[in-house]
Every structure is written in structure tokens, then in C-alpha cells.
Scaffold this active site. Structure first.
Site, short mmCIF file in Angstrom:
data_model
loop_
_atom_site.label_atom_id
_atom_site.label_comp_id
_atom_site.label_asym_id
_atom_site.label_seq_id
_atom_site.Cartn_x
_atom_site.Cartn_y
_atom_site.Cartn_z
N LYS A 1 39.46 28.63 27.87
CA LYS A 1 38.34 29.39 28.03
C LYS A 1 37.80 29.78 26.64
O LYS A 1 38.52 29.93 25.62
CB LYS A 1 38.69 30.94 28.67
N ARG B 1 36.48 41.15 43.78
CA ARG B 1 34.86 41.48 43.73
C ARG B 1 34.39 40.71 44.88
O ARG B 1 35.18 39.85 45.37
CB ARG B 1 34.07 41.01 42.50
N HIS C 1 37.53 46.76 35.18
CA HIS C 1 38.99 46.73 34.96
C HIS C 1 39.52 48.06 34.78
O HIS C 1 40.44 48.60 35.33
CB HIS C 1 39.22 46.11 33.66
N SER D 1 33.58 40.27 32.62
CA SER D 1 33.46 39.92 31.06
C SER D 1 32.59 38.93 30.73
O SER D 1 31.88 39.09 29.40
CB SER D 1 35.19 39.67 30.90
O1 PNS Z 1 41.47 37.97 34.12
P1 PNS Z 1 41.70 36.33 34.97
O2 PNS Z 1 41.27 35.36 33.93
O3 PNS Z 1 41.00 36.03 36.17
O4 PNS Z 1 43.48 36.31 34.93
C1 PNS Z 1 43.89 35.22 35.40
C2 PNS Z 1 45.68 35.26 35.30
C3 PNS Z 1 45.72 35.85 33.85
C4 PNS Z 1 46.01 36.25 36.42
C5 PNS Z 1 46.20 33.99 35.85
O5 PNS Z 1 45.61 33.08 34.94
C6 PNS Z 1 47.83 34.29 35.45
O6 PNS Z 1 48.48 34.50 36.21
N1 PNS Z 1 48.10 33.28 34.45
C7 PNS Z 1 49.38 33.41 34.17
C8 PNS Z 1 50.15 32.05 34.38
C9 PNS Z 1 50.67 31.66 35.88
O7 PNS Z 1 51.39 32.48 36.34
N2 PNS Z 1 49.84 30.84 36.32
C10 PNS Z 1 49.90 30.56 37.77
C11 PNS Z 1 48.94 31.29 38.59
S1 PNS Z 1 49.40 30.87 40.51
#
Ligand code: PNS
Length: 175
Positions: free
Chosen positions: A45, A94, A19, A132
Site C-alpha cells: 500500500k 461502511r 476510526h 483514509s
Molecule cells: O485498515 P485495513 O487496512 O483495512 O486493515 C486490514 C487489517 C490490518 C485488519 C488486515 O490486513 C490484517 O488483519 N492484517 C494482519 C495480517 C493477517 O492476519 N492477515 C490475515 C487476515 S484474514
């Protein structure tokens, strides 16, 4: 003022060197980077650090970088980006493993708001494989995590798992 702002969203539970690498690369492309810890992403999670703890760790790592703002958000990512006046959403990619999920996110986010563009960066090869989830597992099992996370995150992980490790050690020590 014509500043370029990007949002870099994620769970960051906790921030890794992967990150950190993406944030530093992102700063070469934009004027301002809003690192946004997603509250909704943690649902379902197994989270180790609370949202404020995760924010604090990121803030500490980037305390000398005024162009990084750290915050959290709930609700839809595209709505948050619009509220913050960001036309870009930054994500790290990745090798292969992330592609399917990110591909879906691009498609769905685009349907929700086509004004926001998702931009993908790759971390340096040495930081590519860090996740993570695996860092937490290694820390929990007493492995060396220093190469995977910034020093203060390593400290926080060691602190969090100290009791668990102590119990593990006692269980293995013959009486
Ligand atoms: O680090 P991560 O867990 O891969 O991040 C995922 C994240 C936070 C980017 C995704 O879950 C997200 O955008 N969450 C906010 C809610 C949302 O907009 N969901 C629709 C995504 S298409």
C-alpha cells in the site's frame, strides 16, 4: 479480574473521524481497547505516515482515555489478539463497500482461530463515508479535510503535503 479486551486493528494511515467514532463506540462495549496498527497491511500500500507516526497520532487523540492502548503488530491478527488476551476483534463497517473484504476476513480468521470473535460497528452517518485513502488525496490536492480527521491529524497532513501543495501552486501561477 474479568476485563473484556478487544483489539481494533487497521492501517490507520492516518486515523480518521470514522476510526475515532468506532473507537469511542467500542469503548462503550469493552473495558479495554487495544488499537493495533498493522505493519503487514502496509506492504504494497502507498503509506504516507510511518508506523510510529500513526501510533503517535492515535495516542495523542486518545491521550485522555486510559482504556485505549495504542500499539503495532506484525504477523497474524488472530495470533496478536490471543497474545493480548482479547477474545474480540473490532472492525468498522461502511455501507456495502467493506462487506466483501470483511466477510472473507471473518471466514479466514475463524478458520485460523475460532476462539476470537469479530465484532462490527458502524460509525455515525456523518462519518460513514470517510476513507483514509480519499482524505490523503483531498489533502494532497489542497482540499479542506477538517471534517474528516481529528485536528492534529489535519495538521500532520497539512505539514506532510505543504511542499507538494507549494509546488502545485507555483506551477499554476502564471509568470
Ligand atoms: O485498515 P485495513 O487496512 O483495512 O486493515 C486490514 C487489517 C490490518 C485488519 C488486515 O490486513 C490484517 O488483519 N492484517 C494482519 C495480517 C493477517 O492476519 N492477515 C490475515 C487476515 S484474514
Amino acid at each position: 479480574m474479568n476485563e473484556t479486551t478487544a483489539v481494533y486493528p487497521g492501517s490507520f494511515d492516518p486515523l480518521t473521524r470514522g476510526h475515532e467514532d468506532i473507537i469511542r463506540r467500542g469503548l462503550r462495549l469493552v473495558d479495554r481497547l487495544v488499537v493495533a496498527v498493522a505493519e503487514t497491511a502496509t506492504q504494497g500500500k502507498d503509506s504516507l505516515f510511518s508506523i510510529p507516526e500513526r501510533e503517535d497520532l492515535i495516542r495523542t487523540v486518545f491521550r485522555e482515555e486510559p482504556r485505549v492502548e495504542v500499539t503495532s503488530f506484525s504477523g497474524l491478527l488472530v495470533d496478536f489478539a490471543r497474545e493480548r488476551g482479547a477474545r474480540l476483534i473490532l472492525r468498522g463497517l461502511r455501507a456495502v463497500s467493506d462487506f466483501e473484504y470483511e466477510f472473507q476476513m471473518v471466514g479466514m480468521n475463524r478458520s485460523l482461530n475460532d476462539d476470537v470473535e469479530m465484532v462490527f460497528l458502524m460509525a455515525d452517518a456523518k462519518n460513514q463515508a470517510i476513507a483514509s485513502k480519499l482524505v490523503k488525496e483531498i489533502a494532497r490536492l489542497g482540499g479542506d479535510i477538517e471534517g474528516f480527521v481529528p485536528p492534529m491529524v489535519a495538521e500532520a497532513l497539512l505539514e506532510r503535503f505543504r511542499d507538494a501543495r507549494e509546488n502545485h501552486r507555483k506551477a499554476r501561477t502564471p509568470r
